[in-house]
Design a protein around this motif. Structure first.
Motif, PDB file in Angstrom:
ATOM      1  N   GLY A  71      19.774   4.570 -20.530  1.00  0.00           N
ATOM      2  CA  GLY A  71      20.564   3.492 -21.231  1.00  0.00           C
ATOM      3  C   GLY A  71      19.674   2.869 -22.278  1.00  0.00           C
ATOM      4  O   GLY A  71      18.454   2.620 -22.384  1.00  0.00           O
ATOM      5  N   GLU A  72      20.434   2.108 -23.116  1.00  0.00           N
ATOM      6  CA  GLU A  72      19.759   1.044 -24.181  1.00  0.00           C
ATOM      7  C   GLU A  72      19.082   0.184 -23.717  1.00  0.00           C
ATOM      8  O   GLU A  72      17.830  -0.026 -24.479  1.00  0.00           O
ATOM      9  CB  GLU A  72      21.031   0.931 -25.102  1.00  0.00           C
ATOM     10  N   ALA A  73      19.267  -0.644 -22.548  1.00  0.00           N
ATOM     11  CA  ALA A  73      18.486  -1.510 -22.229  1.00  0.00           C
ATOM     12  C   ALA A  73      17.021  -0.950 -21.802  1.00  0.00           C
ATOM     13  O   ALA A  73      16.216  -1.772 -21.807  1.00  0.00           O
ATOM     14  CB  ALA A  73      19.016  -1.893 -20.912  1.00  0.00           C
ATOM     15  N   ASN A  74      16.833   0.284 -21.331  1.00  0.00           N
ATOM     16  CA  ASN A  74      15.631   0.785 -20.972  1.00  0.00           C
ATOM     17  C   ASN A  74      14.862   1.952 -21.878  1.00  0.00           C
ATOM     18  O   ASN A  74      13.815   2.365 -21.425  1.00  0.00           O
ATOM     19  CB  ASN A  74      15.667   1.439 -19.693  1.00  0.00           C
ATOM     20  N   ALA A  75      15.505   1.888 -23.333  1.00  0.00           N
ATOM     21  CA  ALA A  75      15.323   2.835 -24.096  1.00  0.00           C
ATOM     22  C   ALA A  75      13.618   2.559 -24.517  1.00  0.00           C
ATOM     23  O   ALA A  75      12.865   3.618 -24.697  1.00  0.00           O
ATOM     24  CB  ALA A  75      16.105   2.989 -25.501  1.00  0.00           C
ATOM     25  N   ASP A  76      13.178   1.402 -24.855  1.00  0.00           N
ATOM     26  CA  ASP A  76      11.812   1.217 -25.061  1.00  0.00           C
ATOM     27  C   ASP A  76      10.985   1.053 -23.963  1.00  0.00           C
ATOM     28  O   ASP A  76       9.853   0.549 -24.414  1.00  0.00           O
ATOM     29  CB  ASP A  76      11.785  -0.096 -26.005  1.00  0.00           C
ATOM     30  N   GLU A  77      11.335   0.972 -22.706  1.00  0.00           N
ATOM     31  CA  GLU A  77      10.580   0.982 -21.680  1.00  0.00           C
ATOM     32  C   GLU A  77      10.089   2.419 -21.170  1.00  0.00           C
ATOM     33  O   GLU A  77      10.848   2.999 -20.680  1.00  0.00           O
ATOM     34  CB  GLU A  77      11.165   0.004 -20.446  1.00  0.00           C
ATOM     35  N   PRO A  78       8.617   2.636 -21.117  1.00  0.00           N
ATOM     36  CA  PRO A  78       8.185   3.999 -20.788  1.00  0.00           C
ATOM     37  C   PRO A  78       8.336   4.293 -19.386  1.00  0.00           C
ATOM     38  O   PRO A  78       8.252   3.341 -18.396  1.00  0.00           O
ATOM     39  CB  PRO A  78       6.675   3.850 -21.065  1.00  0.00           C
ATOM     40  N   VAL A  79       8.649   5.557 -18.935  1.00  0.00           N
ATOM     41  CA  VAL A  79       8.848   5.867 -17.568  1.00  0.00           C
ATOM     42  C   VAL A  79       8.002   7.099 -17.507  1.00  0.00           C
ATOM     43  O   VAL A  79       7.840   7.861 -18.354  1.00  0.00           O
ATOM     44  CB  VAL A  79      10.322   6.422 -17.323  1.00  0.00           C
ATOM     45  N   LEU A  80       7.204   7.039 -16.645  1.00  0.00           N
ATOM     46  CA  LEU A  80       5.939   8.010 -16.275  1.00  0.00           C
ATOM     47  C   LEU A  80       6.272   8.684 -14.928  1.00  0.00           C
ATOM     48  O   LEU A  80       6.729   8.420 -14.021  1.00  0.00           O
ATOM     49  CB  LEU A  80       4.828   7.529 -16.287  1.00  0.00           C
ATOM     50  N   VAL A  81       5.968   9.999 -15.144  1.00  0.00           N
ATOM     51  CA  VAL A  81       5.946  10.701 -13.758  1.00  0.00           C
ATOM     52  C   VAL A  81       4.355  11.284 -13.685  1.00  0.00           C
ATOM     53  O   VAL A  81       3.912  11.985 -14.808  1.00  0.00           O
ATOM     54  CB  VAL A  81       6.771  12.028 -13.692  1.00  0.00           C
ATOM     55  N   VAL A  82       3.662  11.025 -12.448  1.00  0.00           N
ATOM     56  CA  VAL A  82       2.369  11.707 -12.416  1.00  0.00           C
ATOM     57  C   VAL A  82       2.131  12.489 -11.343  1.00  0.00           C
ATOM     58  O   VAL A  82       3.126  12.373 -10.155  1.00  0.00           O
ATOM     59  CB  VAL A  82       1.449  10.258 -12.133  1.00  0.00           C
ATOM     60  N   VAL A  83       1.201  13.070 -11.004  1.00  0.00           N
ATOM     61  CA  VAL A  83       0.843  13.828 -10.114  1.00  0.00           C
ATOM     62  C   VAL A  83      -0.402  13.226  -9.335  1.00  0.00           C
ATOM     63  O   VAL A  83      -1.404  12.777  -9.877  1.00  0.00           O
ATOM     64  CB  VAL A  83       0.394  15.241 -10.180  1.00  0.00           C
ATOM     65  N   ASN A  84      -0.001  12.778  -8.013  1.00  0.00           N
ATOM     66  CA  ASN A  84      -1.149  11.787  -6.979  1.00  0.00           C
ATOM     67  C   ASN A  84      -1.670  12.821  -6.136  1.00  0.00           C
ATOM     68  O   ASN A  84      -1.055  13.576  -5.322  1.00  0.00           O
ATOM     69  CB  ASN A  84      -0.399  10.984  -6.472  1.00  0.00           C
ATOM     70  N   ASP A  85      -2.990  13.166  -6.145  1.00  0.00           N
ATOM     71  CA  ASP A  85      -3.829  13.902  -5.547  1.00  0.00           C
ATOM     72  C   ASP A  85      -3.761  13.603  -3.977  1.00  0.00           C
ATOM     73  O   ASP A  85      -4.058  14.591  -3.275  1.00  0.00           O
ATOM     74  CB  ASP A  85      -5.110  14.259  -5.952  1.00  0.00           C
ATOM     75  N   ARG A  86      -3.523  12.313  -3.634  1.00  0.00           N
ATOM     76  CA  ARG A  86      -3.466  12.074  -2.398  1.00  0.00           C
ATOM     77  C   ARG A  86      -2.426  12.837  -1.410  1.00  0.00           C
ATOM     78  O   ARG A  86      -2.763  13.089  -0.279  1.00  0.00           O
ATOM     79  CB  ARG A  86      -3.357  10.517  -2.470  1.00  0.00           C
ATOM     80  N   ASP A  87      -1.310  13.135  -2.005  1.00  0.00           N
ATOM     81  CA  ASP A  87      -0.222  13.669  -1.336  1.00  0.00           C
ATOM     82  C   ASP A  87       0.254  14.816  -2.055  1.00  0.00           C
ATOM     83  O   ASP A  87       1.106  15.527  -1.674  1.00  0.00           O
ATOM     84  CB  ASP A  87       0.959  12.703  -1.086  1.00  0.00           C
ATOM     85  N   ARG A  88      -0.317  15.073  -3.201  1.00  0.00           N
ATOM     86  CA  ARG A  88       0.185  16.363  -4.225  1.00  0.00           C
ATOM     87  C   ARG A  88       1.749  16.162  -4.573  1.00  0.00           C
ATOM     88  O   ARG A  88       2.276  17.170  -4.786  1.00  0.00           O
ATOM     89  CB  ARG A  88      -0.183  17.650  -3.633  1.00  0.00           C
ATOM     90  N   CYS A  89       2.226  14.915  -4.513  1.00  0.00           N
ATOM     91  CA  CYS A  89       3.552  14.927  -4.845  1.00  0.00           C
ATOM     92  C   CYS A  89       3.645  14.250  -6.348  1.00  0.00           C
ATOM     93  O   CYS A  89       2.804  13.665  -6.877  1.00  0.00           O
ATOM     94  CB  CYS A  89       4.133  13.750  -3.962  1.00  0.00           C
ATOM     95  N   LEU A  90       4.800  14.250  -6.897  1.00  0.00           N
ATOM     96  CA  LEU A  90       5.407  13.692  -8.162  1.00  0.00           C
ATOM     97  C   LEU A  90       5.730  12.049  -7.737  1.00  0.00           C
ATOM     98  O   LEU A  90       6.543  12.062  -6.634  1.00  0.00           O
ATOM     99  CB  LEU A  90       6.381  14.412  -8.728  1.00  0.00           C
TER     100      LEU A  90
END
Length: 201
Positions: A71-90
């Motif tokens: 959406g336009e309201a969130n277009a300038d707000e970064p969204v990140l996906v990371v790998v956490n070694d604690r549980d090996r999840c996204l």
């Protein structure tokens, strides 16, 4: 000297500067840092027990994917996906004043994720999942839930790259990605962007 943080993999997204910081003084864990603007203070996005690391192919791979929200309201707000070694999840992380708490996108299991990118148009993560010694290119919705299988390469898969018609990735036909004489190949997933609801075990 050995106790100083090591800076890795800077990325710039819509004026936001991100980088990984490996900290020997904190048992060697790797955390994600953000500098929203040249004048702003640096922000640690994954404090405490977070440790951004991948176990794909034993030696790991890329652990951060950066895109923009829906959406336009969130277009300038970064969204990140990371790998956490604690549980090996996204995990999905958000920044900005409307940021929500971190959301786990995948359940713990005997598999590893790495080398992803964010498909902003379809609001999903596309990357490598290794399970039982086999690489697969998979999609994971940023909202969580369904995981789709894009392709099962006959070789080890590398980091996907986006293009207007889909996503491609390099493959290695030798016994090791770094082995001299291996041939790199490029493949294209055979899935339709609208057809990613099929579960893959």
């Amino acid at each position: 000297m050995g106790r100083k943080p090591r800076i890795k993999e800077p990325q710039l997204h819509r004026g936001h500067l991100f980088w990984l910081e490996q900290r020997p003084a904190e048992q060697g864990r790797t955390t994600l840092m953000l500098k929203p603007s040249p004048e702003a203070e640096s922000i640690e996005l994954t404090p405490g027990t977070w440790n951004l690391r991948s176990r794909v192919h034993e030696y790991g791979g890329g652990v951060v994917a950066i895109g923009s929200g829906a959406g336009e309201a969130n277009a300038d707000e970064p969204v990140l996906v990371v790998v956490n070694d604690r549980d090996r999840c996204l995990w999905r992380l958000e920044t900005g004043p409307r940021a929500s708490e971190p959301v786990r996108l995948t359940e713990p299991g005997d598999r590893a994720f790495a080398d992803g990118l964010i498909d902003e148009r379809h609001q999903r993560w596309i990357g490598v999942m290794e399970s039982d010694g086999t690489d697969r290119l998979v999609t994971v919705a940023l909202a969580g839930g369904n995981r789709g299988c894009c392709d099962r390469p006959s070789t080890s898969a590398g980091m996907p790259c986006s293009a207007p018609t889909g996503a491609g990735w390099p493959g290695w036909s030798g016994s090791s990605r770094t082995c001299p004489g291996t041939a790199a190949s490029c493949g294209w997933p055979t899935w339709s962007p609208e057809e990613t609801s099929a579960r893959h075990g």
